[in-house]
Design a protein around this motif. Structure first.
Motif, PDB file in Angstrom:
ATOM      1  N   GLU A 189      -3.461   4.267  10.570  1.00 26.10           N
ATOM      2  CA  GLU A 189      -2.807   4.278  11.877  1.00 26.10           C
ATOM      3  C   GLU A 189      -1.551   3.416  11.909  1.00 26.10           C
ATOM      4  N   SER A 190      -1.131   2.933  10.759  1.00 27.72           N
ATOM      5  CA  SER A 190       0.018   2.030  10.687  1.00 27.72           C
ATOM      6  C   SER A 190       1.341   2.760  10.885  1.00 27.72           C
ATOM      7  N   ARG A 191       2.357   1.983  11.138  1.00 31.14           N
ATOM      8  CA  ARG A 191       3.693   2.551  11.297  1.00 31.14           C
ATOM      9  C   ARG A 191       4.161   3.244  10.021  1.00 31.14           C
TER      10      ARG A 191
ATOM     11  N   THR B 247     -18.908  -5.591   2.011  1.00 28.55           N
ATOM     12  CA  THR B 247     -17.928  -5.314   3.066  1.00 28.55           C
ATOM     13  C   THR B 247     -17.566  -3.829   3.102  1.00 28.55           C
ATOM     14  N   ASP B 248     -17.621  -3.249   4.287  1.00 29.00           N
ATOM     15  CA  ASP B 248     -17.306  -1.834   4.473  1.00 29.00           C
ATOM     16  C   ASP B 248     -15.796  -1.664   4.630  1.00 29.00           C
ATOM     17  N   ALA B 249     -15.244  -0.702   3.939  1.00 28.47           N
ATOM     18  CA  ALA B 249     -13.795  -0.492   3.960  1.00 28.47           C
ATOM     19  C   ALA B 249     -13.313   0.338   5.143  1.00 28.47           C
ATOM     20  N   ALA B 250     -14.219   1.005   5.861  1.00 27.72           N
ATOM     21  CA  ALA B 250     -13.815   2.021   6.836  1.00 27.72           C
ATOM     22  C   ALA B 250     -12.811   1.502   7.871  1.00 27.72           C
ATOM     23  N   GLY B 251     -13.091   0.354   8.461  1.00 28.43           N
ATOM     24  CA  GLY B 251     -12.194  -0.175   9.492  1.00 28.43           C
ATOM     25  C   GLY B 251     -10.831  -0.547   8.940  1.00 28.43           C
ATOM     26  N   PHE B 252     -10.812  -1.077   7.746  1.00 31.27           N
ATOM     27  CA  PHE B 252      -9.546  -1.469   7.121  1.00 31.27           C
ATOM     28  C   PHE B 252      -8.707  -0.233   6.779  1.00 31.27           C
ATOM     29  N   LEU B 253      -9.362   0.789   6.255  1.00 29.54           N
ATOM     30  CA  LEU B 253      -8.653   2.032   5.946  1.00 29.54           C
ATOM     31  C   LEU B 253      -8.145   2.705   7.221  1.00 29.54           C
ATOM     32  N   ARG B 254      -8.920   2.620   8.286  1.00 31.65           N
ATOM     33  CA  ARG B 254      -8.488   3.211   9.558  1.00 31.65           C
ATOM     34  C   ARG B 254      -7.218   2.528  10.062  1.00 31.65           C
ATOM     35  N   ARG B 255      -7.190   1.215   9.992  1.00 33.81           N
ATOM     36  CA  ARG B 255      -5.983   0.482  10.398  1.00 33.81           C
ATOM     37  C   ARG B 255      -4.775   0.916   9.578  1.00 33.81           C
ATOM     38  N   ALA B 256      -4.974   1.039   8.270  1.00 31.27           N
ATOM     39  CA  ALA B 256      -3.863   1.450   7.402  1.00 31.27           C
ATOM     40  C   ALA B 256      -3.394   2.857   7.744  1.00 31.27           C
TER      41      ALA B 256
ATOM     42  N   GLY C 282       6.059  -9.073   6.643  1.00 33.74           N
ATOM     43  CA  GLY C 282       4.728  -9.647   6.709  1.00 33.74           C
ATOM     44  C   GLY C 282       3.852  -9.098   7.812  1.00 33.74           C
ATOM     45  N   HIS C 283       4.352  -8.107   8.562  1.00 36.35           N
ATOM     46  CA  HIS C 283       3.598  -7.567   9.696  1.00 36.35           C
ATOM     47  C   HIS C 283       3.084  -6.147   9.467  1.00 36.35           C
ATOM     48  N   ALA C 284       3.256  -5.609   8.279  1.00 37.00           N
ATOM     49  CA  ALA C 284       2.804  -4.238   8.008  1.00 37.00           C
ATOM     50  C   ALA C 284       1.279  -4.200   8.012  1.00 37.00           C
ATOM     51  N   ASP C 285       0.700  -3.465   8.958  1.00 47.07           N
ATOM     52  CA  ASP C 285      -0.752  -3.527   9.111  1.00 47.07           C
ATOM     53  C   ASP C 285      -1.489  -2.889   7.950  1.00 47.07           C
ATOM     54  N   GLU C 286      -0.856  -1.907   7.275  1.00 47.32           N
ATOM     55  CA  GLU C 286      -1.543  -1.318   6.123  1.00 47.32           C
ATOM     56  C   GLU C 286      -1.689  -2.336   4.994  1.00 47.32           C
TER      57      GLU C 286
ATOM     58  N   VAL D 225       0.825  -1.206   0.000  1.00 45.19           N
ATOM     59  CA  VAL D 225       0.000   0.000   0.000  1.00 45.19           C
ATOM     60  C   VAL D 225       0.859   1.256   0.000  1.00 45.19           C
ATOM     61  N   MET D 226       1.890   1.271   0.850  1.00 42.48           N
ATOM     62  CA  MET D 226       2.722   2.458   1.050  1.00 42.48           C
ATOM     63  C   MET D 226       4.195   2.149   0.741  1.00 42.48           C
ATOM     64  N   ARG D 227       4.597   2.147  -0.577  1.00 40.75           N
ATOM     65  CA  ARG D 227       3.863   2.865  -1.592  1.00 40.75           C
ATOM     66  C   ARG D 227       3.947   2.226  -2.964  1.00 40.75           C
ATOM     67  N   ALA D 228       4.624   1.097  -3.081  1.00 39.68           N
ATOM     68  CA  ALA D 228       5.001   0.598  -4.403  1.00 39.68           C
ATOM     69  C   ALA D 228       3.838   0.451  -5.377  1.00 39.68           C
ATOM     70  N   PHE D 229       2.760  -0.196  -4.936  1.00 41.41           N
ATOM     71  CA  PHE D 229       1.714  -0.480  -5.912  1.00 41.41           C
ATOM     72  C   PHE D 229       0.666   0.623  -5.997  1.00 41.41           C
ATOM     73  N   THR D 230       0.691   1.559  -5.059  1.00 42.49           N
ATOM     74  CA  THR D 230      -0.047   2.805  -5.274  1.00 42.49           C
ATOM     75  C   THR D 230       0.671   3.606  -6.364  1.00 42.49           C
ATOM     76  N   VAL D 231       1.997   3.644  -6.285  1.00 39.61           N
ATOM     77  CA  VAL D 231       2.804   4.315  -7.306  1.00 39.61           C
ATOM     78  C   VAL D 231       2.589   3.667  -8.673  1.00 39.61           C
ATOM     79  N   ALA D 232       2.600   2.333  -8.715  1.00 37.41           N
ATOM     80  CA  ALA D 232       2.402   1.638  -9.987  1.00 37.41           C
ATOM     81  C   ALA D 232       1.062   2.016 -10.612  1.00 37.41           C
ATOM     82  N   ALA D 233       0.020   2.058  -9.792  1.00 36.94           N
ATOM     83  CA  ALA D 233      -1.300   2.423 -10.312  1.00 36.94           C
ATOM     84  C   ALA D 233      -1.300   3.851 -10.859  1.00 36.94           C
ATOM     85  N   TRP D 234      -0.652   4.754 -10.148  1.00 32.31           N
ATOM     86  CA  TRP D 234      -0.553   6.135 -10.634  1.00 32.31           C
ATOM     87  C   TRP D 234       0.241   6.206 -11.934  1.00 32.31           C
ATOM     88  N   ALA D 235       1.277   5.385 -12.051  1.00 38.26           N
ATOM     89  CA  ALA D 235       2.060   5.377 -13.293  1.00 38.26           C
ATOM     90  C   ALA D 235       1.176   4.995 -14.484  1.00 38.26           C
ATOM     91  N   PHE D 236       0.331   3.976 -14.290  1.00 39.62           N
ATOM     92  CA  PHE D 236      -0.579   3.590 -15.369  1.00 39.62           C
ATOM     93  C   PHE D 236      -1.603   4.693 -15.649  1.00 39.62           C
TER      94      PHE D 236
END
Length: 234
Positions: A175-177, A164-173, A143-147, A23-34
């Motif tokens: 609040e991640s390290r 499925t609601d994304a809100a809780g999953f996004l909140r965890r991400a 393997g422990h990155a919560d995002e 998520v932070m940040r390789a494949f967010t970057v890849a998506a933006w590149a496309f």
């Protein structure tokens, strides 16, 4: 669907279907590149390989983690890439976790690379392919990155439970390290908008599929996935 969530070091053998999450940040970057017009992304195994590919193909755009460096055109930041003109270009990407995870499962029959920005398209492709067993590779922090885990769990849930609601999953991400380090400027080659861009749910309508080319390079490309509305209109 049987879903497993493993770190890169826990991969004893190549799974049949793998979703590699950074998520932070390789494949967010890849998506933006496309989104900025890139035709394909070559996932490099090392900085030296990335530089060698750039040397052989001067028109390619080489991208890496951390601060700017000689030989590289860009850094692994979605905010810094979102204004780039990549129309028809090939990008070479080398990151600390995401590209490593993808290369670790290159023998799988189907490899998807994902973050929240392509979550629904990724889940929809898994549904379309009727995948019985999927290994989600949680790339960050051994393997422990919560995002990454939160995003992987969200996609897995969306495959079988469309409501499925994304809100809780996004909140965890959020609040991640990794999010905290990016927000505080701990990581080099970052922009203040990076965290927000990484948490944009379903920003893009495509999934990202990685395949091995004839010259043994792992190549990532966008893959359009029809929505139920698209199917209904046919």
């Amino acid at each position: 669907m049987d879903a497993r969530f493993l770190g890169i070091g826990e991969l004893a053998e190549a799974p049949s279907v793998a979703v590699v999450v950074d998520v932070m940040r390789a494949f967010t970057v890849a998506a933006w590149a496309f989104a900025q017009g890139a035709e394909k992304i070559v996932l490099a195994g090392s900085l030296d390989e990335a530089l060698a590919l750039k040397a052989r193909h001067p028109d390619w755009v080489a991208l890496k983690d951390g601060p700017a460096a000689p030989g590289f055109d860009a850094v692994n930041s979605p905010a810094l890439l979102r204004s780039a003109d990549l129309d028809g270009r090939t990008v070479v990407q080398k990151t600390t976790a995401g590209t490593v995870g993808a290369l670790a499962v290159k023998e799988a029959s189907l490899v998807l690379c994902a973050g929240f920005v392509v979550a629904e398209a990724t889940a929809r492709l898994l549904r379309t392919r009727e995948c019985d067993s999927v290994t989600f590779v949680v790339t960050g922090e051994d393997g422990h990155a919560d995002e990454d885990l939160a995003c992987a769990q969200y996609i897995a849930r969306r495959v079988t439970e469309a409501g499925t609601d994304a809100a809780g999953f996004l909140r965890r991400a959020g609040e991640s390290r990794a999010a905290a380090e990016l927000a505080k400027g701990v990581r080099q080659g970052a922009h203040p908008d990076d965290v927000a861009l990484c948490l944009e749910l379903d920003r893009f309508p495509f999934a990202m599929v990685a395949t091995t080319s004839e010259d043994s390079l792992m190549v990532l490309r966008p893959h359009a996935v029809p929505t139920p509305a698209d199917e209904a209109s046919r």
